[in-house]
Design an enzyme around this catalytic site. Sequence first.
Site, PDB file in Angstrom:
ATOM      1  N   CYS A 135       0.852  -1.194   0.000  1.00  0.00           N
ATOM      2  CA  CYS A 135       0.000   0.000   0.000  1.00  0.00           C
ATOM      3  C   CYS A 135       0.885   1.239   0.000  1.00  0.00           C
ATOM      4  O   CYS A 135       2.027   1.212   0.463  1.00  0.00           O
ATOM      5  CB  CYS A 135      -0.901  -0.011   1.232  1.00  0.00           C
ATOM      6  N   CYS A 186      -1.554   3.784   7.330  1.00  0.00           N
ATOM      7  CA  CYS A 186      -2.599   4.065   8.320  1.00  0.00           C
ATOM      8  C   CYS A 186      -2.238   3.418   9.653  1.00  0.00           C
ATOM      9  O   CYS A 186      -1.890   2.229   9.701  1.00  0.00           O
ATOM     10  CB  CYS A 186      -3.948   3.539   7.842  1.00  0.00           C
ATOM     11  N   CYS A 239      -4.077   0.110  10.570  1.00  0.00           N
ATOM     12  CA  CYS A 239      -4.252  -0.941   9.569  1.00  0.00           C
ATOM     13  C   CYS A 239      -3.811  -2.299  10.102  1.00  0.00           C
ATOM     14  O   CYS A 239      -2.698  -2.460  10.596  1.00  0.00           O
ATOM     15  CB  CYS A 239      -3.465  -0.606   8.305  1.00  0.00           C
ATOM     16  N   GLY A 247      -4.107  -4.073   1.065  1.00  0.00           N
ATOM     17  CA  GLY A 247      -3.274  -3.188   0.285  1.00  0.00           C
ATOM     18  C   GLY A 247      -4.045  -2.171  -0.571  1.00  0.00           C
ATOM     19  O   GLY A 247      -5.197  -1.878  -0.332  1.00  0.00           O
ATOM     20  N   ARG A 268      -4.848   8.398   8.771  1.00  0.00           N
ATOM     21  CA  ARG A 268      -4.637   7.960   7.392  1.00  0.00           C
ATOM     22  C   ARG A 268      -3.573   8.833   6.719  1.00  0.00           C
ATOM     23  O   ARG A 268      -3.884   9.780   5.986  1.00  0.00           O
ATOM     24  CB  ARG A 268      -5.954   7.973   6.608  1.00  0.00           C
ATOM     25  N   CYS A 273     -21.536 -10.492   6.709  1.00  0.00           N
ATOM     26  CA  CYS A 273     -21.079 -11.747   7.300  1.00  0.00           C
ATOM     27  C   CYS A 273     -20.900 -11.622   8.811  1.00  0.00           C
ATOM     28  O   CYS A 273     -21.110 -12.589   9.546  1.00  0.00           O
ATOM     29  CB  CYS A 273     -19.776 -12.208   6.649  1.00  0.00           C
ATOM     30  N   CYS A 322     -10.718 -16.113   5.977  1.00  0.00           N
ATOM     31  CA  CYS A 322     -11.349 -14.794   6.002  1.00  0.00           C
ATOM     32  C   CYS A 322     -10.243 -13.759   5.968  1.00  0.00           C
ATOM     33  O   CYS A 322      -9.119 -14.040   6.391  1.00  0.00           O
ATOM     34  CB  CYS A 322     -12.184 -14.641   7.283  1.00  0.00           C
ATOM     35  N   ASP A 323     -10.516 -12.552   5.493  1.00  0.00           N
ATOM     36  CA  ASP A 323      -9.429 -11.584   5.423  1.00  0.00           C
ATOM     37  C   ASP A 323      -9.077 -11.016   6.802  1.00  0.00           C
ATOM     38  O   ASP A 323      -8.056 -10.348   6.954  1.00  0.00           O
ATOM     39  CB  ASP A 323      -9.735 -10.476   4.399  1.00  0.00           C
ATOM     40  N   CYS A 339     -27.721  -9.580  15.859  1.00  0.00           N
ATOM     41  CA  CYS A 339     -26.290  -9.481  16.109  1.00  0.00           C
ATOM     42  C   CYS A 339     -25.526 -10.708  15.635  1.00  0.00           C
ATOM     43  O   CYS A 339     -24.448 -10.586  15.045  1.00  0.00           O
ATOM     44  CB  CYS A 339     -26.059  -9.273  17.611  1.00  0.00           C
TER      45      CYS A 339
END
Length: 382
Positions: free
Chosen positions: A9, A13, A16, A61, A128, A252, A273-274, A324
């Site tokens: 990137c 940040c 991040c 990124g 940022r 999700c 999952c990310d 929730c």
Amino acid sequence: MAKPFGAICNLDCSYCYYLSKKEMYQASESFRMRDEVLEHYIRQYIDSQDTEEITFVWQGGEPTLLGLGFFEKALALQARHGHGRKISNSLQTNGTNLTDEWCEFFHRHHFLIGVSIDGPRKLHDRHRLDKKQQPTFDLVVNGIALLKKHKVEFNTLTVVNRTNAAHPLDVYRFLKRLGSRYLQFIPIVEIDHQRSTPGRTVVTPESVEPRQFGEFLIRIFDEWVRHDVGQTFIQLFDNTLSRHMGLPSTMCAFGETCGEAMAIEHNGDVFSCDHFVYPEYRLGNIMETPLIDLALSDRQRKFGRMKKDGLPKYCRECRVLFACGGECPKHRFLKTHDGEEGLNYLCTAYQRFFHHTDPYMKTMAHLLHRGRPASDVMRLAN
């Protein structure tokens, strides 16, 4: 969710969670997704879908650092392997790299663009910054102006942190003035592993506090429900209304189970999952195992069930569990009042929000079931 440039990137940040993921790979490695991997991913992803429309999600990124040529190639591969099926693309960007050329491309190929922006200048530039620790606000606002100039559909993603959470209406009104009609508010919650000790979990200084986040959501909701229903669309509010109507969760984090939002890294590695891009959650690599087999593997099914199976009794008996779902497993590191593990860090925030919005959501659901617009609730709310 594709990460074709990994964690590379042009920003730095402070909150991040993904920049550090490049440490999982050798420093000498090129993080640019190779043509062979790109074609395997596109072909396998299309083949694995049984929907009328197939959506590719490009993230990072910062994906625009790959250059236009990469995405022109991706579109050509989608056409080659799509066999006439409808294919759409969305791309999440920090907005600093956008040009007329990029925006013309996005418009021509009907990309949906998500732009990360945290509010007015003072709030955005608090966290940022670029690699030289310079502010990025002006670049992002200019990027959004270019998207509007070229009539590119876009939404905004705002990371709710300990700074901007104290200014909910400033953030909300600014985003509306900027021209955003589709808003996402994503809470930042990261564990500070250096300060945490056995039995005591400490979050990073940037992480939003539960009390703050609940107040942030409620203050924005109270303005939205009186003035902006049907004009401004906020992802969490839309999802809550869906649940009140008996429809599946569109997010999700609030679903009963998870595991359908996998992440693929630049080299073809697939993770559950990310938010779980760690070696222990690596399912395999698409160059060795078909994507569909990784998605349907016992490991990924177990990961998806973990969300429901790991709920403490306190959550299972909660009146707002239907909305929730226990939220994201990543945030479940607290204990309940009786010492049971698995309570979500943001539990009190969501309880406050879902209880506060309950009568309005029920009213909107009733209106929609009767064939009337949800915006009619504004007459009752004012």
